[in-house]
Write an enzyme that holds these catalytic residues in place. Structure first.
Site, PDB file in Angstrom:
ATOM      1  CG  ASP A   5       1.794  -0.999   3.366  1.00  0.00           C
ATOM      2  OD1 ASP A   5       1.028  -0.640   4.273  1.00  0.00           O
ATOM      3  OD2 ASP A   5       1.481  -1.821   2.473  1.00  0.00           O
TER       4      ASP A   5
ATOM      5  CG  HIS B  27      -1.739  -1.038   1.569  1.00  0.00           C
ATOM      6  ND1 HIS B  27      -1.327  -2.174   2.193  1.00  0.00           N
ATOM      7  CD2 HIS B  27      -3.073  -1.184   1.355  1.00  0.00           C
ATOM      8  CE1 HIS B  27      -2.376  -2.991   2.347  1.00  0.00           C
ATOM      9  NE2 HIS B  27      -3.440  -2.419   1.843  1.00  0.00           N
TER      10      HIS B  27
HETATM   11  C1  XLS Z   1      -7.372  -6.764   4.297  1.00  0.00           C
HETATM   12  C2  XLS Z   1      -6.965  -6.948   2.917  1.00  0.00           C
HETATM   13  C3  XLS Z   1      -5.821  -6.061   2.462  1.00  0.00           C
HETATM   14  C4  XLS Z   1      -5.727  -6.071   0.976  1.00  0.00           C
HETATM   15  C5  XLS Z   1      -4.949  -4.937   0.413  1.00  0.00           C
HETATM   16  O1  XLS Z   1      -8.086  -7.557   4.884  1.00  0.00           O
HETATM   17  O2  XLS Z   1      -6.660  -8.292   2.714  1.00  0.00           O
HETATM   18  O3  XLS Z   1      -4.637  -6.442   3.073  1.00  0.00           O
HETATM   19  O4  XLS Z   1      -5.188  -7.253   0.507  1.00  0.00           O
HETATM   20  O5  XLS Z   1      -5.515  -3.707   0.715  1.00  0.00           O
END
Ligand code: XLS
Ligand code: NI
Ligand code: NI
Length: 437
Positions: free
Chosen positions: A103, A100
């Site tokens: 991140d 993200h």
């Molecule tokens: C959360 C989601 C997230 C997505 C990406 O539950 O899995 O991690 O994969 O935003």
């Protein structure tokens, strides 16, 4: 400075190995169905869990004090973390990673500053990608963490929140393109509702479609050719998320003219939260032409939330790989470990154990799936079960040569149906076990 000084490159040592820092099944160049394992599996590390996971939970503070984290987050620290991330990817031998926007780089005081921070870290990510050969499987934007998204982002009751999210995704797409990302994910972090009394559902869902169209248009404008994915999840953080499951997502994409632009990113733990299995979600998505990518993890059946654990169950990985092989394999997608080590597993070495276990479980699952397919016994049993469709009236119906009137005549003439043999579920289960043990 090394973040993992005690760990050297993880190697394949074969099934007899007792070395906890070696692969027993994942031999990246081994051919399965004529293709190297690494190209079937396309493993990816999730930056948010592996590099940013702290072990904090609602009942207690962080347990994982990583050597690459400073007391305060800054661009400088984000760069140190990025270098550590690539050391991890390389030592593990993961060909891809996912992130993200938030991140990888911290938010600044203004949007302009935040974008500058992201550019500064993206430069280092690019450098590290070029140096190591590790690639970006997909990028995404965190549209749920900041309090401005408390009511949602694209589905917020607040138009400014929608606008901010648009600005954020615009930037995330630019960075994903810059880094050569093979895809871009939409997961509806808070795109849903807590209470229907205060919610205009129609307006929110319409807005989500407008938002996705803007993303598709902008991607086209800047020449980002990666694949868009929609990641279903029925709940958490909101009570009800609009991206509930594959069927709901595909209906949305078709209803709003997005079906040609967006495929599915299926996550095991989200499937089980929706009351499905991951193989159900994959079969549904892929059979409708929406197979994209997989967030490889697992939940805990005793817990009702997204525990995001590493997958180690051979049945689970076998079922996933059977689906992937059945539908022709990944093209842009891969197996992204959207999974985190437990709070008590606070040492950096646990990150290696976790990923090695997941990679080995999938490698073994791939081999089992390929053996099932090579024998063809299971396929033959399914084919037999549907054989009434291969000739006679079944084949005629499938080729469009019947209607209610002709079928009435057929049944009046015939009198009663020719019965099928037993469904033989128990035998099917036993046949699968021949390949597992
Ligand atoms: C959360 C989601 C997230 C997505 C990406 O539950 O899995 O991690 O994969 O935003
Ligand atoms: Ni996910
Ligand atoms: Ni998840």
């Amino acid at each position: 400075m090394s973040a993992f000084p005690e760990i050297s490159k993880i190697r394949y040592e074969g099934p007899e190995s007792k070395n906890p820092l070696a692969f027993r099944h994942y031999d990246k160049n081994e051919l399965v169905e004529g293709k190297p394992m690494k190209d079937h599996l396309r493993f990816s590390v999730a930056y948010w869990h592996t590099m940013r996971g702290t072990g904090g939970d609602p009942f207690g503070a962080a347990t994982m004090l990583r050597p690459w984290e400073a007391a305060e987050d800054s661009v400088e620290n984000a760069i140190t973390r990025a270098r550590a991330a690539f050391e991890f990817f390389e030592k593990l031998g993961a060909p891809f990673y996912c992130f993200h926007d938030r991140d990888v780089a911290p938010e600044g005081a203004t949007l302009a500053e935040t974008n500058k921070n992201l550019d500064a870290v993206a430069k280092v990510l690019k450098e590290e990608q070029d140096r190591s050969g590790v690639k970006l499987l997909w990028g995404t934007a965190n549209l749920f963490g900041n309090p401005r998204y408390m009511h949602g982002a694209a589905t917020s009751c607040n138009a400014d929140a929608f606008a901010f999210a648009a600005a954020q995704v615009k930037k995330a797409l630019e960075v994903t393109k810059e880094l050569g990302g093979a895809g871009y994910v939409f997961w509806g972090g808070r795109e849903g509702y807590q209470c229907l009394w205060n919610t205009d559902m129609k307006r929110e869902v319409d807005h989500l479609a407008v938002f996705m169209h803007m993303a598709v248009d902008y991607a086209k404008k800047i020449g980002f050719t990666g694949q868009f994915y929609f990641e279903p999840k029925p709940k958490e953080p909101t009570k009800h998320q609009y991206d509930f499951d594959s069927a709901a997502c595909i209906n949305f994409l078709r209803a709003y003219g997005l079906a040609d632009h967006v495929k599915m990113n299926i996550e095991t733990n989200h499937a089980t939260l929706a009351g499905h299995s991951v193989e159900h979600e994959l079969d549904y998505a892929a059979s409708q032409g929406f197979l994209g990518s997989v967030d490889a993890n697992t939940g805990d059946m005793l817990l009702g939330w997204d525990t995001d654990q590493f997958p180690t169950d051979i049945y689970l990985t076998t079922k996933i790989m059977l689906m992937i092989l059945k539908y022709g394999g990944f093209s842009t997608g891969g197996l992204n470990f959207d999974a985190k080590v437990r709070r008590e597993s606070f040492e950096p070495v646990d990150l290696f154990h976790a990923h090695i276990g997941g990679m080995d479980a999938f490698a073994k699952g791939l081999k089992i799936a390929a053996a099932i397919r090579a024998d063809g016994v299971l396929d033959e049993m399914v084919r037999e079960r549907y054989s009434s469709w291969d000739a006679g009236v079944g084949a005629e119906i499938e080729s469009g040569r019947h209607d209610f009137e002709t079928l009435q005549k057929y049944m009046l003439d015939k009198g009663e149906i020719t019965p099928n043999a037993s469904g033989r579920q128990e035998l099917f289960e036993n046949v699968v076990n021949r390949y597992v043990f």
